[in-house]
Design an enzyme around this catalytic site. Sequence first.
Site, PDB file in Angstrom:
ATOM      1  N   LYS A 147       8.262  -6.329  10.310  1.00  0.00           N
ATOM      2  CA  LYS A 147       7.486  -5.677   9.259  1.00  0.00           C
ATOM      3  C   LYS A 147       8.333  -4.730   8.410  1.00  0.00           C
ATOM      4  O   LYS A 147       8.086  -4.532   7.227  1.00  0.00           O
ATOM      5  CB  LYS A 147       6.311  -4.901   9.872  1.00  0.00           C
ATOM      6  N   THR A 194       3.987   1.591  -0.933  1.00  0.00           N
ATOM      7  CA  THR A 194       4.717   1.640  -2.198  1.00  0.00           C
ATOM      8  C   THR A 194       3.841   2.219  -3.305  1.00  0.00           C
ATOM      9  O   THR A 194       4.283   3.065  -4.092  1.00  0.00           O
ATOM     10  CB  THR A 194       5.202   0.229  -2.580  1.00  0.00           C
ATOM     11  N   PHE A 240       3.243  -8.780  -9.346  1.00  0.00           N
ATOM     12  CA  PHE A 240       4.411  -9.607  -9.086  1.00  0.00           C
ATOM     13  C   PHE A 240       4.738 -10.373 -10.365  1.00  0.00           C
ATOM     14  O   PHE A 240       3.843 -10.639 -11.185  1.00  0.00           O
ATOM     15  CB  PHE A 240       4.150 -10.583  -7.939  1.00  0.00           C
ATOM     16  N   LYS A 294       0.822  -1.219   0.000  1.00  0.00           N
ATOM     17  CA  LYS A 294       0.000   0.000   0.000  1.00  0.00           C
ATOM     18  C   LYS A 294       0.856   1.269   0.000  1.00  0.00           C
ATOM     19  O   LYS A 294       0.599   2.203  -0.769  1.00  0.00           O
ATOM     20  CB  LYS A 294      -0.927  -0.034   1.217  1.00  0.00           C
ATOM     21  N   ALA A 314      -3.110   1.567  13.754  1.00  0.00           N
ATOM     22  CA  ALA A 314      -4.350   1.432  12.983  1.00  0.00           C
ATOM     23  C   ALA A 314      -5.346   0.496  13.659  1.00  0.00           C
ATOM     24  O   ALA A 314      -6.452   0.315  13.148  1.00  0.00           O
ATOM     25  CB  ALA A 314      -4.040   0.933  11.577  1.00  0.00           C
ATOM     26  N   ARG A 359       2.462   8.271   6.875  1.00  0.00           N
ATOM     27  CA  ARG A 359       2.782   8.197   8.302  1.00  0.00           C
ATOM     28  C   ARG A 359       4.273   7.970   8.515  1.00  0.00           C
ATOM     29  O   ARG A 359       4.965   7.469   7.651  1.00  0.00           O
ATOM     30  CB  ARG A 359       2.003   7.043   8.947  1.00  0.00           C
ATOM     31  N   TRP A 397       6.932  -0.651  -7.986  1.00  0.00           N
ATOM     32  CA  TRP A 397       8.078  -1.200  -7.252  1.00  0.00           C
ATOM     33  C   TRP A 397       9.276  -1.356  -8.184  1.00  0.00           C
ATOM     34  O   TRP A 397      10.404  -1.019  -7.811  1.00  0.00           O
ATOM     35  CB  TRP A 397       7.702  -2.551  -6.643  1.00  0.00           C
ATOM     36  N   PHE A 418      -3.629  -0.693   7.408  1.00  0.00           N
ATOM     37  CA  PHE A 418      -4.253  -2.001   7.225  1.00  0.00           C
ATOM     38  C   PHE A 418      -5.275  -1.989   6.089  1.00  0.00           C
ATOM     39  O   PHE A 418      -5.195  -1.178   5.169  1.00  0.00           O
ATOM     40  CB  PHE A 418      -4.864  -2.506   8.533  1.00  0.00           C
TER      41      PHE A 418
END
Length: 558
Positions: free
Chosen positions: A107, A75, A384, A73, A275, A96, A412, A303
Amino acid sequence: MTFKSDIEIAQEATISPISTIAEKLGLTDDNLIPYGKYKAKVDLFSLKNRKANKKGKLILTTAITPTPAGEGKTTVTIGLADALSRIGKKSVSVTREPSMGPVFGIKGGAAGGGYAQLIPMEDLNLHFTGDMHAIGAANNLLAAMLDNHISQGNKLNIDGRRITWKRVVDMNDRQLRFIVDGLNGTTNGVPREDGFDITVASEIMAILCLADSLADLKRRLARIVVAYTFEQEPVTAADLKAEGAMTALLKDALNPNLIQTLEGTPALVHGGPFANIAHGCNSVLATRLALELSDYVVTEAGFGADLGAEKFIDIKCRSAKLKPDAVVLVGTIRALKMHGGVTREKLGEENLEALTAGLPNLLRHVENVKNVFNLPVVVAINRFSADTEREIELVRSKCAELGVKAVLTNVWAEGGLGGVELAEEIVRLTSEQSDFCFAYELDATIEEKLQTIAKRVYRADGVELTGNARKQLAQLNSLGFDKLPICMAKTQYSFSDDPSLLGAPDNFVITVRNLKVSAGAGFIVALTGEVMTMPGLPRVPSAESIDVDADGKISGLF
């Protein structure tokens, strides 16, 4: 093929002086408080007499229900801002700040990834401009003043068994979740059970991100409920005369932080509330500033859309009188196959059956954005290399049945170039009119608001309150907190409160076990399941791979 790590990409990038980035937003050196060459705070006091001459479009990036397969998200948020710049739009990403707990845990940070990153990423993921430290200091000052008041005679008649305020540290440390302090004699305080939360779980973080001015920050800090008396009356920070000193600690932290993307797009990074037990969005001040300075503002919420988007809308937008112009719903085919029952080891194999079984998760989130909040939405398929054409077409066709376009994004690997199609769709969507609305009205009862969120957003059969929660409900009603919005503290891994129920579960009930007021932030937290406010490190923490060489170059930081 050998891929470069995120930090290798970031360290090889050409980075512009922060004054050059500020110029793109119409800011001068007089508007900046520099923190070195490449990051700065925007001095809001220097802008207070400035008249805003524009109102940008607000784009919310949210996601499907998270899985270990990853969604990307942040990215996509950064890549979309770069893509909008590439097609000639004045854009800014507003996100954030990372907590060091996840950075050293499992993470990772919050700088994006690949060629859609924020730089300097090492600074951002570590101490940055000191906001986390300021929030921790203000939080712990209040805790110290509370315990000192009790130790010095307890004139407020505080019941030590009903203290609700914890100390914080910006680190994953399970050892601190439950402690006993004040031991070893009367000179060392009053013994009691206590505990620590991670800094981003502090109500002060939520307050910082919802305050619209320094004066509002101080008012909100004063309202914080830290404990209850033996007569069960709330004790606030104002009762302890703590709000002035706390505001002094947070004065500079209230200014938004300015950095840049790999492609030189301005990025405001400010605040980072949990979150789960908070609203999971960057600050109101950063969002408003971005809307005044640019044409397109791309922001995100934590999230999946059931938590992040719902709270962004029902808490942040309601409080700040903001209106999103469009929503990007990020998902990956890998994650949808995991929702359909595929194990992580087999996600690289084409599996249309599992993808079909997992797609209802995406489609439920899409329906919520469209039909609950009445907002235009585009699905961003974060691509991907193992995704097959048949899998991609299946997602596209199912989204089309709901009247929503699904766009492949490859930010990405390609940066803004990989998000141009998404950017063009956003420009189209934001030109449409929408009948934006909230999921519930504030004048409903607390229980009615809980039921509405559970039924309309989660698609639960309803909400059940434990006996303890019902007692708390009665107290909240008696204290006049019943008109506040609801912040559902629920697992991020399911629409339900059971993290094992993947996909789009039906026939479940949400159990609320605890209701507490965050009076300064201005919402009621409804705790469901086992929500953790102090994470622990994994068996092999990321910290083991982070190092720095003799020249000061950091490695292993994702």
